[in-house]
Design an enzyme around this catalytic site. Structure first.
Site, PDB file in Angstrom:
ATOM      1  N   SER A   1       0.911  -1.838  -0.431  1.00 53.03           N
ATOM      2  CA  SER A   1      -0.005  -0.138   0.341  1.00 53.03           C
ATOM      3  C   SER A   1       0.749   1.406   0.530  1.00 53.03           C
ATOM      4  CB  SER A   1      -0.843  -0.416   1.413  1.00 53.03           C
ATOM      5  OG  SER A   1      -1.825   1.251   1.220  1.00 53.03           O
TER       6      SER A   1
ATOM      7  N   ASP B   1      -8.623  -3.978  -6.654  1.00 50.12           N
ATOM      8  CA  ASP B   1      -8.944  -3.218  -5.572  1.00 50.12           C
ATOM      9  C   ASP B   1      -9.102  -1.817  -5.757  1.00 50.12           C
ATOM     10  OD1 ASP B   1      -7.439  -2.378  -2.692  1.00 50.12           O
ATOM     11  OD2 ASP B   1      -5.425  -2.928  -3.346  1.00 50.12           O
TER      12      ASP B   1
ATOM     13  N   HIS C   1      -7.072  -6.323  -1.058  1.00 50.36           N
ATOM     14  CA  HIS C   1      -6.465  -5.763  -0.316  1.00 50.36           C
ATOM     15  C   HIS C   1      -5.034  -5.906   0.444  1.00 50.36           C
ATOM     16  CE1 HIS C   1      -3.659  -1.286  -0.648  1.00 50.36           C
ATOM     17  NE2 HIS C   1      -3.832  -1.311   0.751  1.00 50.36           N
TER      18      HIS C   1
END
Length: 608
Positions: free
Chosen positions: A287, A512, A542
């Site tokens: 991320s 996502d 995710h």
């Protein structure tokens, strides 16, 4: 990457803290930051606010700039770059002299691993250390802060050759990677752990790494009530709260506030690489950690060995960070639809509706009931939103979330309260995560300063993406009132590199919501021809690596062990994997078979 047992607590806490249900508030003037810095930095971090003037608004911003004594613009960046290079080289020299010795000349080893403090909650096999880095890289010998670092050595199982240290950043910004070494004991990481030391760390501001705080964690009282469509009066309330939160950050952090940035995180990462004795960095980021890794690769392409980017943030400077949060709203709307579609397909189990629209109507009935009477005295519409945002991140939680809605509509709020009520024992951790998230994003780039811009964009976007638009807007709104005058300009990832990057590997889920798939495509384009992309088709959870999808994990393992990024069958820079199976529904009449409180089996990467 860590699985549920490793990162569930930190990840879900962070998700809760980053939800729009958190209502920032100013802190009392007497608040002070915990002193995790070295004694010479204590004046920066632990000066009681009661001893300082307490200006607000423009005066507060001017006060921060004056006390920080920062050179401006290009001069500042050049000074910071030179200082960072000096610190990294000094750490590398000390590491070469021996991590546990005091070499001639008095230089102390940059990392001295020993037993981890009990507060970290790590088992005895994990060793911990502190890494000194400058608060301000333009003054490399000025005030220092200490970053906490954790490590387990490579096992060498099967006669594997040690390849170095694998450093992890799980994202956020605001998440700690201190638990990452525990992943070395998991079956899916066995071969990688044989070849690599697993190294985690808490970035600056996080946990015990010179912790940042913007408000008293105990200030939150009672449930929050968030309207589905905010009125003009509610918007004015949230604007005032955002301004107060930004001022709370300034009052608590003081002159240190401008130094929580992605650029400084990348500099810290390079010092960590050097202190570990690694000539080149092997890194895995999830991320926000992908953006950090991309910035590092742009600054130091010659110091990159291997990099895995899991669930990539779009690194286009034009989107950092205001447009990025707008794009998230559309992604979350798509995943919210996926959740409702799954529930509708299992109408025989949950009785929430046979179409996504009918499931939405059931959700709205729950929301309306909580607006009238909070469940368990602590779950209002804000807590409901935070809990169900997780369903837009991870499909692993879908059975529990659906079951909680069904049970509530049957008259039993127990499951909903269990899943949505904030945990007071994690309040400080959640507050810290939110503070770091806010500071890094607000410092990293210019943001619109006029509420009219945010209101215009939010109103337009909410027409097609109502689920999370306003929540994201209010979460990031302190950046409109941020009291650091000189914001950074986003690093143009992939541009102006002095050296060619080695092969890198990007992993992404096609649906996502938190980091939309176009970000992975843009990152691949910017990193150049040696960047490969593995796509989990048709999936949207995710954080793809580390237990969700065997096909994805095989590609990641092969890359980390051999450097090979091409699919074995036909070569090329892109490969697809079939989606991991959707979760099975859980009957309300058989809760013993449920994964109660379960969290995703892969890395739960917190996200911007």
């Amino acid at each position: 990457m860590p699985t549920t047992a490793v990162t569930a607590a930190l990840s879900l806490t962070l998700l809760a803290s980053l939800s729009a249900t958190a209502v920032p508030a100013a802190d009392p003037a007497s608040a002070r930051l915990p002193a995790a810095a070295r004694p010479e930095a204590a004046a920066v971090y632990a000066e009681p606010a009661s001893r300082r003037a307490s200006p607000s608004g423009p005066a507060l911003a001017a006060s921060i700039e004056a006390r920080s004594d920062r050179p401006a613009g290009g001069e500042r960046l050049a000074s910071e770059a030179a200082g960072a290079e000096f610190v990294a080289r000094r750490a590398a020299a000390a590491a070469r002299a021996g991590a546990a010795a005091h070499p001639a000349g008095g230089a102390r080893a940059p990392l001295e691993f020993g037993a981890c403090p009990a507060v970290e909650g790590l088992p005895g096999g994990v060793r911990c250390a502190g890494l000194r880095v400058p608060l301000d890289y333009a003054r490399p010998d000025g005030p220092q802060i200490v970053l906490t670092v954790s490590r387990v050595p490579a096992t060498g199982e099967g006669g594997a050759r040690r390849q170095g240290a694998l450093v992890n950043n799980p994202g956020g910004p605001g998440a700690s990677g201190m638990a990452f070494p525990l992943a070395a004991g998991l079956p899916e990481w066995r071969r990688v752990a044989a070849a690599y030391d697993f190294v985690g760390y808490a970035p600056r501001g996080v946990g015990r790494s010179a912790p940042l705080s913007c408000r008293d964690p105990a200030a939150r009282t009672g449930p929050t009530q968030v309207p589905a469509v905010p009125s003009a009066a509610y918007k004015r309330q949230r604007v005032a709260e955002a301004r107060a939160y930004a001022e709370g950050c300034a009052q608590r952090a003081g002159a240190a506030l401008p130094y929580y940035t992605t650029l400084n995180n990348a500099r810290d990462l390079d010092v960590l690489r050097a202190a570990l004795g690694e000539p080149r960095l092997t890194f895995m980021g999830g991320s926000y950690g992908t953006y950090l890794g991309a910035v590092y690769a742009t600054l130091h392409p010659d110091r990159v060995r291997r990099m895995v980017f899991d669930s990539a943030v779009d690194p286009d400077p034009a989107g950092i960070w205001y447009r990025s949060q707008l794009g998230q709203a559309t992604g979350f709307e798509r995943r919210w639809h996926d959740f409702r579609s799954w529930v509708a397909r299992h109408h025989s189990t949950y009785r929430l509706g046979a179409t996504p629209a009918a499931v939405q109507a059931s959700y709205e009935r729950v929301r309306e009931a909580l607006a009238r009477t909070p469940a368990g005295g602590g779950v209002g519409t804000g807590e409901l939103q935070a809990a169900y945002l997780r369903a837009a991140y991870y499909d692993d939680v879908w059975p529990d979330r659906a079951a909680a809605l069904a049970a509530f509509l049957r008259g039993d709020p127990t499951e909903l309260v269990r899943q949505a009520a904030p945990d007071p024992e994690r309040a400080a951790e959640a507050e810290n995560a939110t503070a770091v998230y806010t500071a890094v994003l607000c410092n990293d780039a210019p943001w619109p300063g006029e509420w009219a811009v945010w209101d215009r964009d939010g109103t337009a976007l909410a027409r097609t993406a109502p689920f999370e638009t306003w929540a994201n807007t209010f979460l990031n709104l302190p950046c409109a009132h941020w009291p650091v005058r000189e914001r950074q300009r986003p690093v143009p990832v992939g541009e102006g590199r002095a050296a060619k990057l080695p092969r890198t590997l990007i992993v992404a889920a096609e649906r996502d919501g938190a980091t939309p798939y176009r970000g992975a495509l843009e990152l691949q384009r910017r990193l150049g021809g040696e960047a490969a992309l593995v796509t989990e088709k048709g999936s949207g959870s995710h954080g793809v690596v580390g237990g969700r999808n065997d096909c994805v994990d095989r590609h990641v393992e092969r890359y980390l062990l051999t450097g090979d990024t091409s699919p074995a069958e036909n070569g090329g820079a892109r490969v697809t994997c079939a989606p991991h199976p959707e979760p099975a529904p859980v009957s309300l009449d058989d809760r013993t078979a449920s994964t109660r409180g379960a969290t995703p089996g892969a890395l739960l990467s917190p996200v911007v």
